[in-house]
Design an enzyme around this catalytic site. Structure first.
Site, PDB file in Angstrom:
ATOM      1  N   CYS A 111       0.818  -1.223   0.000  1.00 59.28           N
ATOM      2  CA  CYS A 111       0.000   0.000   0.000  1.00 59.28           C
ATOM      3  C   CYS A 111       0.849   1.270   0.000  1.00 59.28           C
ATOM      4  O   CYS A 111       0.335   2.358  -0.246  1.00 59.28           O
ATOM      5  CB  CYS A 111      -0.941   0.009   1.195  1.00 59.28           C
ATOM      6  SG  CYS A 111      -1.926  -1.480   1.317  1.00 59.28           S
ATOM      7  N   HIS A 248      -3.203   7.098   2.439  1.00 59.05           N
ATOM      8  CA  HIS A 248      -3.665   5.806   1.933  1.00 59.05           C
ATOM      9  C   HIS A 248      -5.025   5.496   2.550  1.00 59.05           C
ATOM     10  O   HIS A 248      -5.224   5.621   3.761  1.00 59.05           O
ATOM     11  CB  HIS A 248      -2.648   4.714   2.284  1.00 59.05           C
ATOM     12  CG  HIS A 248      -3.172   3.333   2.093  1.00 59.05           C
ATOM     13  ND1 HIS A 248      -3.823   2.953   0.947  1.00 59.05           N
ATOM     14  CD2 HIS A 248      -3.180   2.244   2.910  1.00 59.05           C
ATOM     15  CE1 HIS A 248      -4.208   1.688   1.062  1.00 59.05           C
ATOM     16  NE2 HIS A 248      -3.824   1.237   2.244  1.00 59.05           N
ATOM     17  N   ASN A 278     -10.359  -0.113  -0.082  1.00 54.76           N
ATOM     18  CA  ASN A 278      -8.900  -0.022  -0.004  1.00 54.76           C
ATOM     19  C   ASN A 278      -8.316  -0.566  -1.304  1.00 54.76           C
ATOM     20  O   ASN A 278      -8.373  -1.771  -1.549  1.00 54.76           O
ATOM     21  CB  ASN A 278      -8.433  -0.849   1.203  1.00 54.76           C
ATOM     22  CG  ASN A 278      -6.917  -0.846   1.365  1.00 54.76           C
ATOM     23  OD1 ASN A 278      -6.184  -0.429   0.479  1.00 54.76           O
ATOM     24  ND2 ASN A 278      -6.462  -1.338   2.514  1.00 54.76           N
TER      25      ASN A 278
HETATM   26  N1  ACO Z   1     -18.871  -8.950   8.876  1.00 54.43           N
HETATM   27  C1  ACO Z   1     -19.390  -9.257  10.091  1.00 54.43           C
HETATM   28  N2  ACO Z   1     -18.617  -9.661  11.124  1.00 54.43           N
HETATM   29  C2  ACO Z   1     -17.298  -9.775  10.901  1.00 54.43           C
HETATM   30  C3  ACO Z   1     -16.717  -9.478   9.661  1.00 54.43           C
HETATM   31  C4  ACO Z   1     -17.567  -9.053   8.629  1.00 54.43           C
HETATM   32  N3  ACO Z   1     -17.105  -8.732   7.392  1.00 54.43           N
HETATM   33  N4  ACO Z   1     -15.377  -9.673   9.742  1.00 54.43           N
HETATM   34  C5  ACO Z   1     -15.123 -10.070  10.997  1.00 54.43           C
HETATM   35  N5  ACO Z   1     -16.270 -10.140  11.693  1.00 54.43           N
HETATM   36  C6  ACO Z   1     -16.462 -10.514  13.093  1.00 54.43           C
HETATM   37  C7  ACO Z   1     -15.351 -11.411  13.603  1.00 54.43           C
HETATM   38  O1  ACO Z   1     -15.611 -12.743  13.279  1.00 54.43           O
HETATM   39  C8  ACO Z   1     -15.405 -11.131  15.062  1.00 54.43           C
HETATM   40  O2  ACO Z   1     -16.454 -11.861  15.629  1.00 54.43           O
HETATM   41  P1  ACO Z   1     -16.308 -12.514  17.096  1.00 54.43           P
HETATM   42  O3  ACO Z   1     -16.106 -11.342  18.018  1.00 54.43           O
HETATM   43  O4  ACO Z   1     -17.603 -13.199  17.262  1.00 54.43           O
HETATM   44  O5  ACO Z   1     -15.098 -13.393  17.008  1.00 54.43           O
HETATM   45  C9  ACO Z   1     -15.793  -9.655  15.156  1.00 54.43           C
HETATM   46  O6  ACO Z   1     -16.396  -9.333  13.888  1.00 54.43           O
HETATM   47  C10 ACO Z   1     -14.629  -8.737  15.407  1.00 54.43           C
HETATM   48  O7  ACO Z   1     -13.581  -9.060  14.496  1.00 54.43           O
HETATM   49  P2  ACO Z   1     -12.236  -8.262  14.466  1.00 54.43           P
HETATM   50  O8  ACO Z   1     -11.347  -8.792  13.398  1.00 54.43           O
HETATM   51  O9  ACO Z   1     -11.694  -8.182  15.864  1.00 54.43           O
HETATM   52  O10 ACO Z   1     -12.765  -6.860  14.010  1.00 54.43           O
HETATM   53  P3  ACO Z   1     -12.150  -5.440  14.268  1.00 54.43           P
HETATM   54  O11 ACO Z   1     -13.039  -4.686  15.137  1.00 54.43           O
HETATM   55  O12 ACO Z   1     -10.694  -5.494  14.585  1.00 54.43           O
HETATM   56  O13 ACO Z   1     -12.276  -4.803  12.804  1.00 54.43           O
HETATM   57  C11 ACO Z   1     -10.860  -4.296  10.935  1.00 54.43           C
HETATM   58  C12 ACO Z   1     -11.595  -5.381  11.696  1.00 54.43           C
HETATM   59  C13 ACO Z   1     -11.889  -3.336  10.369  1.00 54.43           C
HETATM   60  C14 ACO Z   1     -10.078  -4.876   9.787  1.00 54.43           C
HETATM   61  C15 ACO Z   1      -9.938  -3.559  11.925  1.00 54.43           C
HETATM   62  O14 ACO Z   1      -9.072  -4.457  12.557  1.00 54.43           O
HETATM   63  C16 ACO Z   1      -9.129  -2.508  11.324  1.00 54.43           C
HETATM   64  O15 ACO Z   1      -9.603  -1.419  11.105  1.00 54.43           O
HETATM   65  N6  ACO Z   1      -7.839  -2.780  11.066  1.00 54.43           N
HETATM   66  C17 ACO Z   1      -6.959  -1.867  10.404  1.00 54.43           C
HETATM   67  C18 ACO Z   1      -6.312  -2.552   9.327  1.00 54.43           C
HETATM   68  C19 ACO Z   1      -6.843  -2.197   8.015  1.00 54.43           C
HETATM   69  O16 ACO Z   1      -7.582  -1.278   7.809  1.00 54.43           O
HETATM   70  N7  ACO Z   1      -6.388  -2.926   7.064  1.00 54.43           N
HETATM   71  C20 ACO Z   1      -6.692  -2.667   5.719  1.00 54.43           C
HETATM   72  C21 ACO Z   1      -5.776  -3.356   4.847  1.00 54.43           C
HETATM   73  S1  ACO Z   1      -4.108  -3.133   5.245  1.00 54.43           S
HETATM   74  C22 ACO Z   1      -3.574  -1.698   4.686  1.00 54.43           C
HETATM   75  O17 ACO Z   1      -4.106  -1.184   3.759  1.00 54.43           O
HETATM   76  C23 ACO Z   1      -2.465  -1.077   5.350  1.00 54.43           C
END
Ligand code: ACO
Length: 321
Positions: A111, A248, A278
Site C-alpha cells: 500500500c 492511503h 482499499n
Molecule cells: N462482517 C461481520 N462480522 C465480521 C466481519 C464481517 N465482514 N469480519 C469479521 N467479523 C467478526 C469477527 O468474526 C469477530 O467476531 P467474534 O467477536 O464473534 O469473534 C468480530 O467481527 C470482530 O472481528 P475483528 O477482526 O476483531 O474486528 P475489528 O473490530 O478489529 O475490525 C478491521 C476489523 C476493520 C479490519 C480492523 O481491525 C481494522 O480497522 N484494522 C486496520 C487494518 C486495516 O484497515 N487494514 C486494511 C488493509 S491493510 C492496509 O491497507 C495497510
C-alpha cells in the site's frame, strides 16, 4: 531540481459491488462494514486487467500534462498484483503507451507503493538523471483476497491512479521520509509463489491476503503520524499550513486518528474509501486525481501524501503543488 506533478489520471473497474451485494453472499452487513471501515462499495475487475487499468490512468495523466508518451524517460509502476511475473506491468504500460524512450520498472511496496515510487522518481530528478516521468499505482487486489474470509475480502477494491512528473526548479516534491520493518511482515502477508518443485513434499504458502487487523491498525496510526511529523518538522511547516493530507485509504478510523493527532480538521483529510474501498497502492493516486479534477488542489498548495501497508512499509511526502 524537484519532481512536480503536472498531470493526474485514474480509472475504476466498471463493476460496483456494494456492502449489500456482499451481504447476499456472506455473513456480513452494511452496518458492520461501514461502521468499522467507512467502506460502502468498491469496484471489482471482471474484465479489466491490471495493465489495462494502469494504461487508462496513465493516458489521462499524460493528456492533462500535455505530454507525449515518447517524451517520457522513466515509467514506475507500483503494484503487488501485476498480471505477469514477466514482463512487468511497467513494461506492459510502456509498450501500450508507445513510450519507446522510457525505462520501465515495477516496484512492490504494497500500500506504500505509489508513495515510494514517487520518492524514487524524485530521487532520479534530484540526481539530474530524468526530467519527465510517469508514476502509476495500480492494484487488482480482488485476485488475491480470500473471498471466503469475510474479515479481509470486504476491505479491498480494484483500480489505478497515475501521475506525470516534470523536473522544476522550485515547488514539487520538497522532502520525503520512507521506512520498512520487515520484522513485522507477518502482520499483513500474501505468499503468491510457494515453493513448488520436484523436491518439495508439502508445498507451503499462503496464496491469499492474511491480516492481523488490530496489529495493522496500531502500526498505521503510530507510524503515519510519526512520518508526517518528521517531514513537516524538518521543513519548518506547521500542520495548519498544509492544505490537504492525502493518506492511503485503508480505513476511515485510521485517517481520523491521524487527523486528531495533528489537531487538524477532517476537511483537510479527504476520503474516497466509501466508494473505492482499499485499493492498496492505487488509493493515493486515485484520490489525488479525484481532488485534482474537482479543483480542490491549487498551484502553491502545501500537500502531504502518506502511504502505509504490507512489508511493513510507510512513508510521507511533503510537496508544493
Ligand atoms: N462482517 C461481520 N462480522 C465480521 C466481519 C464481517 N465482514 N469480519 C469479521 N467479523 C467478526 C469477527 O468474526 C469477530 O467476531 P467474534 O467477536 O464473534 O469473534 C468480530 O467481527 C470482530 O472481528 P475483528 O477482526 O476483531 O474486528 P475489528 O473490530 O478489529 O475490525 C478491521 C476489523 C476493520 C479490519 C480492523 O481491525 C481494522 O480497522 N484494522 C486496520 C487494518 C486495516 O484497515 N487494514 C486494511 C488493509 S491493510 C492496509 O491497507 C495497510
Amino acid at each position: 531540481m524537484n519532481a512536480r506533478i503536472c498531470g493526474t489520471g485514474s480509472i475504476l473497474p466498471k463493476k460496483t459491488v456494494t456492502n449489500f451485494d456482499l451481504a447476499e453472499r456472506m455473513e456480513t452487513s452494511d452496518e458492520w462494514i461501514s461502521s468499522r471501515t467507512g467502506i460502502r462499495e468498491r469496484h471489482i475487475a471482471t474484465t479489466e486487467t491490471t495493465a489495462e487499468m494502469a494504461v487508462s490512468a496513465a493516458r489521462k495523466a499524460l493528456e492533462e500534462a500535455k505530454m507525449q508518451p515518447e517524451e517520457l524517460e522513466m515509467i514506475l509502476v507500483a503494484t503487488v498484483t501485476a498480471d505477469h511475473i514477466a514482463p512487468s506491468a511497467a513494461c506492459e504500460v510502456q509498450a501500450a503507451l508507445g513510450a519507446v524512450n522510457a525505462v520501465a520498472i515495477e516496484l512492490n511496496a504494497a500500500c506504500s507503493g505509489f508513495v515510494f515510487a514517487l520518492n524514487t522518481a524524485q530521487a532520479y530528478v534530484r540526481a539530474g538523471i530524468y526530467k519527465k516521468l510517469l508514476v502509476v499505482g495500480v492494484e487488482t487486489l480482488s485476485k488475491v483476497v480470500d473471498w471466503t474470509d469475510r474479515s479481509t475480502c470486504i476491505l479491498f477494491g480494484d483500480g489505478a491512479g497515475a501521475a506525470v512528473l516534470e523536473a522544476v526548479e522550485e515547488d514539487g516534491i520538497q522532502d520525503f521520509v520512507q521506512h520498512a520493518d520487515g520484522g513485522k511482515g507477518s502482520a499483513l502477508l500474501c505468499d503468491a509463489r510457494p515453493l513448488k518443485n520436484l523436491f518439495v513434499d508439502n508445498p507451503f504458502g499462503q496464496e491469499f491476503v492474511k491480516m492481523d487487523g488490530q496489529e495493522v491498525f496500531k502500526f498505521a496510526v503510530k507510524r503515519v503520524a510519526e512520518s508526517i511529523d518528521t517531514v513537516l518538522d524538518r521543513n519548518h511547516i506547521l500542520p495548519s499550513q498544509v492544505s490537504l493530507y492525502i493518506l492511503h485509504q485503508a480505513n476511515a478510523r485510521i485517517i481520523q486518528t491521524v487527523a486528531k493527532h495533528l489537531g487538524e480538521d477532517m476537511d483537510k483529510f479527504p476520503m474516497n474509501i466509501d466508494h473505492c474501498a482499499n485499493t492498496s497502492g492505487a488509493s493515493v493516486p486515485i484520490l489525488l486525481d479525484e481532488l485534482n479534477r474537482a479543483g480542490r488542489i491549487k498551484r502553491g498548495d502545501k500537500i502531504v501524501l502518506s502511504g502505509f501497508g504490507g512489508g511493513l512499509t510507510w512513508g510521507s511526502i511533503y510537496m508544493i503543488w
